[in-house]
Design a protein around this motif. Structure first.
Motif, PDB file in Angstrom:
ATOM      1  N   MET A  14       3.113 -19.518 -20.905  1.00  0.00           N
ATOM      2  CA  MET A  14       3.253 -20.713 -20.047  1.00  0.00           C
ATOM      3  C   MET A  14       2.354 -20.546 -18.830  1.00  0.00           C
ATOM      4  O   MET A  14       2.357 -19.508 -18.183  1.00  0.00           O
ATOM      5  N   SER A  15       1.558 -21.558 -18.517  1.00  0.00           N
ATOM      6  CA  SER A  15       0.608 -21.414 -17.414  1.00  0.00           C
ATOM      7  C   SER A  15       1.348 -21.507 -16.089  1.00  0.00           C
ATOM      8  O   SER A  15       2.316 -22.261 -15.941  1.00  0.00           O
ATOM      9  N   HIS A  16       0.857 -20.744 -15.152  1.00  0.00           N
ATOM     10  CA  HIS A  16       1.443 -20.751 -13.809  1.00  0.00           C
ATOM     11  C   HIS A  16       0.639 -21.711 -12.932  1.00  0.00           C
ATOM     12  O   HIS A  16      -0.570 -21.584 -12.820  1.00  0.00           O
ATOM     13  N   GLN A  17       1.333 -22.699 -12.354  1.00  0.00           N
ATOM     14  CA  GLN A  17       0.620 -23.699 -11.545  1.00  0.00           C
ATOM     15  C   GLN A  17       0.237 -23.091 -10.203  1.00  0.00           C
ATOM     16  O   GLN A  17       1.051 -22.482  -9.523  1.00  0.00           O
ATOM     17  N   THR A  18      -1.036 -23.266  -9.837  1.00  0.00           N
ATOM     18  CA  THR A  18      -1.528 -22.746  -8.563  1.00  0.00           C
ATOM     19  C   THR A  18      -0.930 -23.534  -7.409  1.00  0.00           C
ATOM     20  O   THR A  18      -0.953 -24.759  -7.441  1.00  0.00           O
ATOM     21  N   PRO A  19      -0.369 -22.857  -6.419  1.00  0.00           N
ATOM     22  CA  PRO A  19       0.125 -23.598  -5.255  1.00  0.00           C
ATOM     23  C   PRO A  19      -1.000 -24.409  -4.620  1.00  0.00           C
ATOM     24  O   PRO A  19      -2.166 -24.014  -4.658  1.00  0.00           O
ATOM     25  N   ALA A  20      -0.623 -25.544  -4.028  1.00  0.00           N
ATOM     26  CA  ALA A  20      -1.624 -26.450  -3.456  1.00  0.00           C
ATOM     27  C   ALA A  20      -2.554 -25.740  -2.492  1.00  0.00           C
ATOM     28  O   ALA A  20      -3.757 -25.952  -2.487  1.00  0.00           O
ATOM     29  N   THR A  21      -1.988 -24.838  -1.666  1.00  0.00           N
ATOM     30  CA  THR A  21      -2.803 -24.200  -0.632  1.00  0.00           C
ATOM     31  C   THR A  21      -3.765 -23.173  -1.209  1.00  0.00           C
ATOM     32  O   THR A  21      -4.671 -22.730  -0.528  1.00  0.00           O
ATOM     33  N   ASP A  22      -3.545 -22.757  -2.477  1.00  0.00           N
ATOM     34  CA  ASP A  22      -4.445 -21.769  -3.083  1.00  0.00           C
ATOM     35  C   ASP A  22      -5.522 -22.418  -3.947  1.00  0.00           C
ATOM     36  O   ASP A  22      -6.354 -21.735  -4.508  1.00  0.00           O
ATOM     37  N   ARG A  23      -5.482 -23.723  -4.072  1.00  0.00           N
ATOM     38  CA  ARG A  23      -6.485 -24.396  -4.886  1.00  0.00           C
ATOM     39  C   ARG A  23      -7.842 -24.346  -4.200  1.00  0.00           C
ATOM     40  O   ARG A  23      -7.911 -24.381  -2.970  1.00  0.00           O
ATOM     41  N   PRO A  24      -8.922 -24.332  -4.962  1.00  0.00           N
ATOM     42  CA  PRO A  24     -10.249 -24.369  -4.322  1.00  0.00           C
ATOM     43  C   PRO A  24     -10.391 -25.640  -3.500  1.00  0.00           C
ATOM     44  O   PRO A  24      -9.815 -26.683  -3.843  1.00  0.00           O
ATOM     45  N   LEU A  25     -11.186 -25.547  -2.446  1.00  0.00           N
ATOM     46  CA  LEU A  25     -11.411 -26.697  -1.576  1.00  0.00           C
ATOM     47  C   LEU A  25     -11.943 -27.889  -2.368  1.00  0.00           C
ATOM     48  O   LEU A  25     -11.505 -29.026  -2.176  1.00  0.00           O
ATOM     49  N   THR A  26     -12.879 -27.635  -3.279  1.00  0.00           N
ATOM     50  CA  THR A  26     -13.483 -28.751  -4.006  1.00  0.00           C
ATOM     51  C   THR A  26     -12.445 -29.494  -4.853  1.00  0.00           C
ATOM     52  O   THR A  26     -12.520 -30.712  -5.011  1.00  0.00           O
ATOM     53  N   THR A  27     -11.463 -28.759  -5.391  1.00  0.00           N
ATOM     54  CA  THR A  27     -10.390 -29.405  -6.151  1.00  0.00           C
ATOM     55  C   THR A  27      -9.555 -30.283  -5.228  1.00  0.00           C
ATOM     56  O   THR A  27      -9.203 -31.418  -5.576  1.00  0.00           O
ATOM     57  N   ALA A  28      -9.241 -29.745  -4.043  1.00  0.00           N
ATOM     58  CA  ALA A  28      -8.457 -30.522  -3.067  1.00  0.00           C
ATOM     59  C   ALA A  28      -9.199 -31.792  -2.659  1.00  0.00           C
ATOM     60  O   ALA A  28      -8.597 -32.866  -2.539  1.00  0.00           O
ATOM     61  N   LEU A  29     -10.510 -31.684  -2.471  1.00  0.00           N
ATOM     62  CA  LEU A  29     -11.302 -32.847  -2.074  1.00  0.00           C
ATOM     63  C   LEU A  29     -11.322 -33.894  -3.187  1.00  0.00           C
ATOM     64  O   LEU A  29     -11.154 -35.092  -2.928  1.00  0.00           O
ATOM     65  N   ALA A  30     -11.528 -33.453  -4.426  1.00  0.00           N
ATOM     66  CA  ALA A  30     -11.579 -34.394  -5.549  1.00  0.00           C
ATOM     67  C   ALA A  30     -10.228 -35.080  -5.735  1.00  0.00           C
ATOM     68  O   ALA A  30     -10.167 -36.288  -5.998  1.00  0.00           O
ATOM     69  N   GLU A  31      -9.138 -34.319  -5.567  1.00  0.00           N
ATOM     70  CA  GLU A  31      -7.806 -34.908  -5.758  1.00  0.00           C
ATOM     71  C   GLU A  31      -7.471 -35.873  -4.624  1.00  0.00           C
ATOM     72  O   GLU A  31      -6.862 -36.927  -4.860  1.00  0.00           O
ATOM     73  N   ALA A  32      -7.866 -35.534  -3.398  1.00  0.00           N
ATOM     74  CA  ALA A  32      -7.619 -36.440  -2.267  1.00  0.00           C
ATOM     75  C   ALA A  32      -8.407 -37.736  -2.454  1.00  0.00           C
ATOM     76  O   ALA A  32      -7.906 -38.830  -2.183  1.00  0.00           O
ATOM     77  N   ALA A  33      -9.659 -37.614  -2.927  1.00  0.00           N
ATOM     78  CA  ALA A  33     -10.484 -38.807  -3.163  1.00  0.00           C
ATOM     79  C   ALA A  33      -9.869 -39.687  -4.249  1.00  0.00           C
ATOM     80  O   ALA A  33      -9.889 -40.914  -4.152  1.00  0.00           O
ATOM     81  N   ALA A  34      -9.304 -39.056  -5.279  1.00  0.00           N
ATOM     82  CA  ALA A  34      -8.643 -39.827  -6.331  1.00  0.00           C
ATOM     83  C   ALA A  34      -7.398 -40.530  -5.772  1.00  0.00           C
ATOM     84  O   ALA A  34      -7.146 -41.701  -6.085  1.00  0.00           O
ATOM     85  N   THR A  35      -6.641 -39.836  -4.919  1.00  0.00           N
ATOM     86  CA  THR A  35      -5.447 -40.434  -4.306  1.00  0.00           C
ATOM     87  C   THR A  35      -5.832 -41.629  -3.440  1.00  0.00           C
ATOM     88  O   THR A  35      -5.102 -42.622  -3.364  1.00  0.00           O
TER      89      THR A  35
END
Length: 336
Positions: free
Chosen positions: A1-22
């Protein structure tokens, strides 16, 4: 079972892409969604999509910039909710007129609980064009909504009864002017017949009949499928969003204020309906300036009220898929 990365540990680029999608949840005139995001290794750029500008109703791009500003505020809030703070550069670069803003200097901070609540409001916020209920909006809610606009550098003037009557006459005149303009009618027809495209206003969100209101709502040219019921706007509050300047930078900031006040209204269970027709016609926009005693420039009229909880509201308008509005090509190899 995959372990979900906590939000604060995600790469910055992932956070930026997800915020832009939101930020795709942001409101825009006729649901045109005229923005495009570019994710860079350490920054996020907001560009305007001119193809989705209302050339007849909005030739100067005032509502275009407001719409993009709403998306910019949404992205700022989404990043704050994930624990990121950013420096926002609002750009007026003649060399790159389509580049509206850049978020840089991204820093980890604690996730902001207020921002997290506003992200939840983004998911439920929508435009409900039905008449409001007879229950007035609580004064403390209006105070919070007004303050939210102030905090973003614009102001919301709540209109008194006499001013609402003036607004009603002005909105009626704007409606007549636009109804007589074939280009505006054709443009409205285009954006209300966009089934399956992810943009525009489907019939489910447009009233079956013109609501019986003091301040006339926009006539979309053909009836929709949304039952309006017997209500009126007597308990509605009308506000005028305005500022000191009438330049693209101030329009962008006004859009950020619109997003902030609308999310705040949503948190209070209040409905917001933008009435943009009255700012689209130069003569009636000038009339709105008189309501401000010439002390500011009007950006948008808003109707604020409580919806009737006994009747289900309209569905959310469609949205473009993130892949069409968020460009991750500059970081794709890095994220792979």
């Amino acid at each position: 079972m995959s372990h979900q990365t906590p939000a604060t540990d995600r790469p910055l680029t992932t956070a930026l892409a997800e915020a832009a999608a939101t930020a795709g949840h942001a409101p825009s005139v006729h649901n045109t969604q005229p923005w495009r995001w570019r994710v860079l290794p350490d920054a996020l750029e907001l560009r305007v999509v001119r193809d989705r500008q209302l050339t007849a109703a909005d030739p100067e791009g005032r509502l275009l910039a407001l719409s993009c500003g709403a998306a910019l505020h949404h992205v700022r809030v989404a990043l704050a909710a994930e624990g990121w703070t950013a420096v926002v550069e609002r750009l007026s670069d003649p060399q790159q007129p389509d580049l509206l803003a850049r978020l840089t200097g991204l820093d980890r901070s604690g996730a902001d609980p207020d921002a997290m609540r506003l992200v939840q409001c983004m998911q439920v916020r929508h435009t409900d064009r039905r008449p409001v209920s007879d229950e007035p909006v609580p004064a403390e809610a209006i105070d919070d909504i007004t303050r939210a606009a102030d905090d973003e550098g614009s102001r919301l003037q709540i209109l008194d009864a006499d001013q609402v009557m003036e607004l009603a006459a002005t909105a009626s005149h704007a409606g007549t002017v636009e109804a007589e303009d074939p280009q505006t009618r054709e443009e409205l027809q285009y954006w209300t017949h966009r089934a399956g495209t992810g943009t525009g206003l489907p019939p489910e969100v447009l009233p079956q009949d013109q609501p019986q209101t003091t301040v006339p709502a926009r006539d979309f040219g053909s009836p929709g499928n949304l039952p309006v019921g017997p209500g009126h706007d007597k308990a509605a509050v009308y506000g005028l969003l305005y500022g000191d300047e009438d330049e693209p930078d101030s329009w962008l900031r006004a859009g950020e204020a619109l997003s902030a006040l609308w999310l705040t209204a949503t948190r209070h269970g209040a409905s917001v309906v933008p009435l943009s027709g009255v700012v689209e016609v130069p003569g009636t926009r000038q009339k709105l300036r008189q309501l401000l005693s010439g002390l500011g420039y009007p950006y948008l009229v808003l109707r604020i009220g409580l919806t009737d909880p006994a009747h289900a509201g309209p569905p959310h308008t469609p949205r473009l898929p993130a892949a069409q509005v968020v460009d991750t090509s500059a970081v794709r190899d890095q994220r792979a």
